[in-house]
Write a protein that holds these residues in place. Structure first.
Motif, PDB file in Angstrom:
ATOM      1  N   GLY A   1      -4.551 -10.332  -6.759  1.00 10.90           N
ATOM      2  CA  GLY A   1      -4.974 -11.081  -5.588  1.00 10.90           C
ATOM      3  C   GLY A   1      -5.597 -10.230  -4.502  1.00 10.90           C
ATOM      4  O   GLY A   1      -6.457 -10.698  -3.761  1.00 10.90           O
ATOM      5  N   SER A   2      -5.158  -8.985  -4.396  1.00 11.43           N
ATOM      6  CA  SER A   2      -5.648  -8.128  -3.312  1.00 11.43           C
ATOM      7  C   SER A   2      -5.839  -6.710  -3.819  1.00 11.43           C
ATOM      8  O   SER A   2      -5.374  -6.335  -4.896  1.00 11.43           O
ATOM      9  CB  SER A   2      -4.660  -8.135  -2.137  1.00 11.43           C
ATOM     10  N   ALA A   3      -6.533  -5.935  -3.014  1.00  9.18           N
ATOM     11  CA  ALA A   3      -6.691  -4.506  -3.274  1.00  9.18           C
ATOM     12  C   ALA A   3      -6.220  -3.767  -2.038  1.00  9.18           C
ATOM     13  O   ALA A   3      -6.613  -4.096  -0.917  1.00  9.18           O
ATOM     14  CB  ALA A   3      -8.143  -4.159  -3.581  1.00  9.18           C
ATOM     15  N   GLN A   4      -5.359  -2.778  -2.251  1.00 10.00           N
ATOM     16  CA  GLN A   4      -4.902  -1.924  -1.159  1.00 10.00           C
ATOM     17  C   GLN A   4      -5.698  -0.625  -1.214  1.00 10.00           C
ATOM     18  O   GLN A   4      -5.771   0.010  -2.269  1.00 10.00           O
ATOM     19  CB  GLN A   4      -3.399  -1.620  -1.281  1.00 10.00           C
ATOM     20  N   ILE A   5      -6.290  -0.267  -0.092  1.00 12.22           N
ATOM     21  CA  ILE A   5      -7.063   0.973  -0.001  1.00 12.22           C
ATOM     22  C   ILE A   5      -6.282   1.905   0.912  1.00 12.22           C
ATOM     23  O   ILE A   5      -6.035   1.575   2.080  1.00 12.22           O
ATOM     24  CB  ILE A   5      -8.471   0.731   0.584  1.00 12.22           C
TER      25      ILE A   5
ATOM     26  N   GLY B   1       1.876  11.753   3.134  1.00 15.36           N
ATOM     27  CA  GLY B   1       1.784  10.339   2.808  1.00 15.36           C
ATOM     28  C   GLY B   1       0.536   9.696   3.379  1.00 15.36           C
ATOM     29  O   GLY B   1      -0.417  10.367   3.778  1.00 15.36           O
ATOM     30  N   PRO B   2       0.525   8.354   3.438  1.00 12.33           N
ATOM     31  CA  PRO B   2      -0.679   7.633   3.878  1.00 12.33           C
ATOM     32  C   PRO B   2      -1.036   7.914   5.335  1.00 12.33           C
ATOM     33  O   PRO B   2      -0.164   7.995   6.204  1.00 12.33           O
ATOM     34  CB  PRO B   2      -0.291   6.159   3.701  1.00 12.33           C
ATOM     35  N   GLU B   3      -2.323   8.055   5.563  1.00 12.36           N
ATOM     36  CA  GLU B   3      -2.855   8.221   6.912  1.00 12.36           C
ATOM     37  C   GLU B   3      -3.493   6.919   7.395  1.00 12.36           C
ATOM     38  O   GLU B   3      -3.351   6.527   8.549  1.00 12.36           O
ATOM     39  CB  GLU B   3      -3.896   9.343   6.908  1.00 12.36           C
ATOM     40  N   LYS B   4      -4.186   6.235   6.487  1.00 12.72           N
ATOM     41  CA  LYS B   4      -4.832   4.959   6.796  1.00 12.72           C
ATOM     42  C   LYS B   4      -4.645   4.036   5.600  1.00 12.72           C
ATOM     43  O   LYS B   4      -4.593   4.492   4.462  1.00 12.72           O
ATOM     44  CB  LYS B   4      -6.344   5.134   7.043  1.00 12.72           C
ATOM     45  N   GLN B   5      -4.539   2.736   5.858  1.00 15.18           N
ATOM     46  CA  GLN B   5      -4.510   1.790   4.762  1.00 15.18           C
ATOM     47  C   GLN B   5      -5.035   0.437   5.230  1.00 15.18           C
ATOM     48  O   GLN B   5      -4.949   0.096   6.404  1.00 15.18           O
ATOM     49  CB  GLN B   5      -3.107   1.626   4.178  1.00 15.18           C
TER      50      GLN B   5
ATOM     51  N   ALA C   1      -7.607  18.350  -0.587  1.00 14.42           N
ATOM     52  CA  ALA C   1      -8.128  17.300   0.298  1.00 14.42           C
ATOM     53  C   ALA C   1      -7.280  16.060   0.056  1.00 14.42           C
ATOM     54  O   ALA C   1      -6.557  15.974  -0.948  1.00 14.42           O
ATOM     55  CB  ALA C   1      -9.597  17.013  -0.006  1.00 14.42           C
ATOM     56  N   PRO C   2      -7.326  15.085   0.967  1.00 11.59           N
ATOM     57  CA  PRO C   2      -6.590  13.846   0.725  1.00 11.59           C
ATOM     58  C   PRO C   2      -7.132  13.110  -0.499  1.00 11.59           C
ATOM     59  O   PRO C   2      -8.169  13.473  -1.064  1.00 11.59           O
ATOM     60  CB  PRO C   2      -6.831  13.025   2.006  1.00 11.59           C
ATOM     61  N   ALA C   3      -6.424  12.059  -0.888  1.00  8.00           N
ATOM     62  CA  ALA C   3      -6.901  11.165  -1.943  1.00  8.00           C
ATOM     63  C   ALA C   3      -7.045   9.762  -1.367  1.00  8.00           C
ATOM     64  O   ALA C   3      -6.293   9.364  -0.468  1.00  8.00           O
ATOM     65  CB  ALA C   3      -5.930  11.149  -3.120  1.00  8.00           C
ATOM     66  N   LEU C   4      -8.025   9.041  -1.877  1.00  9.75           N
ATOM     67  CA  LEU C   4      -8.179   7.630  -1.547  1.00  9.75           C
ATOM     68  C   LEU C   4      -7.656   6.838  -2.744  1.00  9.75           C
ATOM     69  O   LEU C   4      -8.255   6.860  -3.818  1.00  9.75           O
ATOM     70  CB  LEU C   4      -9.642   7.276  -1.281  1.00  9.75           C
ATOM     71  N   VAL C   5      -6.514   6.190  -2.571  1.00 15.52           N
ATOM     72  CA  VAL C   5      -5.892   5.429  -3.650  1.00 15.52           C
ATOM     73  C   VAL C   5      -6.306   3.973  -3.531  1.00 15.52           C
ATOM     74  O   VAL C   5      -6.191   3.369  -2.460  1.00 15.52           O
ATOM     75  CB  VAL C   5      -4.354   5.571  -3.622  1.00 15.52           C
ATOM     76  N   VAL C   6      -6.789   3.424  -4.630  1.00 14.69           N
ATOM     77  CA  VAL C   6      -7.187   2.013  -4.695  1.00 14.69           C
ATOM     78  C   VAL C   6      -6.208   1.312  -5.627  1.00 14.69           C
ATOM     79  O   VAL C   6      -6.218   1.537  -6.842  1.00 14.69           O
ATOM     80  CB  VAL C   6      -8.627   1.852  -5.221  1.00 14.69           C
ATOM     81  N   ASP C   7      -5.330   0.493  -5.048  1.00 15.93           N
ATOM     82  CA  ASP C   7      -4.367  -0.280  -5.833  1.00 15.93           C
ATOM     83  C   ASP C   7      -4.980  -1.655  -6.072  1.00 15.93           C
ATOM     84  O   ASP C   7      -4.938  -2.530  -5.205  1.00 15.93           O
ATOM     85  CB  ASP C   7      -3.049  -0.387  -5.066  1.00 15.93           C
ATOM     86  N   LEU C   8      -5.584  -1.822  -7.244  1.00 18.17           N
ATOM     87  CA  LEU C   8      -6.314  -3.050  -7.553  1.00 18.17           C
ATOM     88  C   LEU C   8      -5.393  -4.021  -8.263  1.00 18.17           C
ATOM     89  O   LEU C   8      -5.100  -3.881  -9.452  1.00 18.17           O
ATOM     90  CB  LEU C   8      -7.536  -2.722  -8.419  1.00 18.17           C
ATOM     91  N   GLY C   9      -4.919  -5.013  -7.519  1.00 13.80           N
ATOM     92  CA  GLY C   9      -4.048  -6.022  -8.091  1.00 13.80           C
ATOM     93  C   GLY C   9      -4.829  -7.249  -8.514  1.00 13.80           C
ATOM     94  O   GLY C   9      -6.050  -7.223  -8.646  1.00 13.80           O
TER      95      GLY C   9
ATOM     96  N   ALA D   1       0.827  -1.205   0.000  1.00 18.83           N
ATOM     97  CA  ALA D   1       0.000   0.000   0.000  1.00 18.83           C
ATOM     98  C   ALA D   1       0.862   1.257   0.000  1.00 18.83           C
ATOM     99  O   ALA D   1       0.594   2.212  -0.740  1.00 18.83           O
ATOM    100  CB  ALA D   1      -0.935  -0.007   1.208  1.00 18.83           C
ATOM    101  N   LEU D   2       1.904   1.278   0.808  1.00 21.70           N
ATOM    102  CA  LEU D   2       2.764   2.451   0.897  1.00 21.70           C
ATOM    103  C   LEU D   2       3.475   2.722  -0.428  1.00 21.70           C
ATOM    104  O   LEU D   2       3.548   3.856  -0.896  1.00 21.70           O
ATOM    105  CB  LEU D   2       3.785   2.264   2.019  1.00 21.70           C
ATOM    106  N   LEU D   3       4.007   1.654  -1.040  1.00 27.87           N
ATOM    107  CA  LEU D   3       4.708   1.824  -2.313  1.00 27.87           C
ATOM    108  C   LEU D   3       3.738   2.240  -3.412  1.00 27.87           C
ATOM    109  O   LEU D   3       4.049   3.098  -4.246  1.00 27.87           O
ATOM    110  CB  LEU D   3       5.425   0.530  -2.693  1.00 27.87           C
ATOM    111  N   GLY D   4       2.555   1.622  -3.430  1.00 26.95           N
ATOM    112  CA  GLY D   4       1.565   1.984  -4.432  1.00 26.95           C
ATOM    113  C   GLY D   4       1.131   3.428  -4.303  1.00 26.95           C
ATOM    114  O   GLY D   4       0.976   4.137  -5.305  1.00 26.95           O
ATOM    115  N   PHE D   5       0.931   3.877  -3.069  1.00 28.94           N
ATOM    116  CA  PHE D   5       0.523   5.264  -2.845  1.00 28.94           C
ATOM    117  C   PHE D   5       1.613   6.219  -3.324  1.00 28.94           C
ATOM    118  O   PHE D   5       1.321   7.214  -4.011  1.00 28.94           O
ATOM    119  CB  PHE D   5       0.242   5.494  -1.361  1.00 28.94           C
ATOM    120  N   ARG D   6       2.858   5.901  -2.999  1.00 26.64           N
ATOM    121  CA  ARG D   6       3.947   6.781  -3.412  1.00 26.64           C
ATOM    122  C   ARG D   6       4.050   6.843  -4.937  1.00 26.64           C
ATOM    123  O   ARG D   6       4.257   7.919  -5.516  1.00 26.64           O
ATOM    124  CB  ARG D   6       5.268   6.284  -2.818  1.00 26.64           C
TER     125      ARG D   6
END
Length: 301
Positions: free
Chosen positions: A142-146, A154-158, A132-140, A113-118
């Motif tokens: 096997g998994s999705a990182q929110i 940087g990320p506040e929640k994931q 405002a912040p952004a909500l990044v959805v890394d859709l792979g 999640a951290l690498l995807g967000f960066r």
């Protein structure tokens, strides 16, 4: 400016990216990919199919040699959901060490999640509004990182969720093309799994990953909830092989697109956002940015 290289061992595809970092962005030198589909069947059996392991190891070995030819002799090899979730994932790591002499690093959902967000932040560029912040959805696969965060802090929640496009296709869309009821059941499941976060006003939702980028090949329209749902219905009128031929998609990508689009539409609906933005950066760009930063600071990548 020395290039850096990362080999991203994903559930669908193994990617090589060799890139140089300048002004906070990653500029590609070369890139390659091979569809090894390591995640195929992992959700059901808990194992990578044995025949796929030597194919993946050979691809990684080849990519390492290509990276060296392009000035990056020590690529980072990062494995995500398919390998970390499979009980025989260590077998792949040993095979790669034997063939290529490279250590495979199993990336946790949090680090992914951290690498995807960066990587997403670097790709959004200076014109993206960070009021405002952004909500990044890394859709792979096997998994999705929110990931919720902003471009400065940087990320506040994931959270990492089992909503990758391979996994949701195998779980929900048993038919090719999928039936409307299958996509409706998937949409309900995605909404149910979303974290109970309240998003600040103005928060945009940004999608990254191969399936998100493929949407841009299927439509030029604004990606509202309604358009995404209509698009999923449209492409579900034909088998994946026909979709692949008509739209120039890889067959394995075409097969997962109805589930991927439905997943993103459900996320957009759950958080009540007007439209989706697709960014072309992700875990590979994030990894190269991190490697360049560590090199500047005198650390071994």
């Amino acid at each position: 400016m020395s290039p850096h290289a990362v080999i991203d061992v994903g559930s669908n595809t193994i990617h090589l990216l060799v890139g140089e970092v300048e002004n906070g962005g990653v500029f590609p030198v070369t890139g390659e990919k091979v569809s090894a589909r390591l995640g195929s069947g992992v959700d059901e059996t808990g194992r990578i199919e044995e025949a796929r392991i030597p194919v993946a190891a050979e691809a990684i070995s080849l990519f390492a040699r290509l990276a060296a030819l392009n000035g990056a002799p020590e690529p980072a090899v990062l494995a995500t959901s398919a390998v970390r979730d499979a009980e025989n994932g260590p077998d792949l790591c040993r095979e790669v060490l034997g063939k290529a002499g490279l250590e495979v690093r199993l990336v946790s959902g949090e680090e992914e999640a951290l690498l995807g967000f960066r990587g997403a932040v670097s790709a959004l560029g200076p014109d993206f509004s960070w009021e405002a912040p952004a909500l990044v959805v890394d859709l792979g696969g096997g998994s999705a990182q929110i990931i919720l965060g902003d471009g400065t802090d940087g990320p506040e929640k994931q959270v990492s969720l089992p909503l990758g496009s391979n996994r949701t296709t195998e779980r929900f869309t048993r038919h090719d093309p999928p039936k409307a009821g299958e996509l409706e059941a998937l949409s309900d499941a995605v909404i149910e799994m979303m974290p109970g976060w309240g998003l600040p006003e103005g928060t945009e939702i940004v999608a990254i990953g191969g399936s998100a980028r493929a949407i841009l090949r299927l439509t030029k329209d604004q990606l509202t909830v309604e358009r995404l749902r209509t698009l999923a219905a449209e492409i579900s009128q034909k088998p994946a092989a026909m979709l692949a031929r008509e739209e120039g998609l890889a067959p394995e990508r075409a097969r997962v697109m109805p589930a991927a689009i439905t997943t993103l539409a459900a996320i957009l609906e759950r958080f009540d956002r007007p439209q989706l933005t697709v960014a072309r950066g992700g875990i590979r760009e994030g990894a190269i940015l991190t490697m360049a930063e560590e090199a500047r600071n005198g650390k071994r990548p």
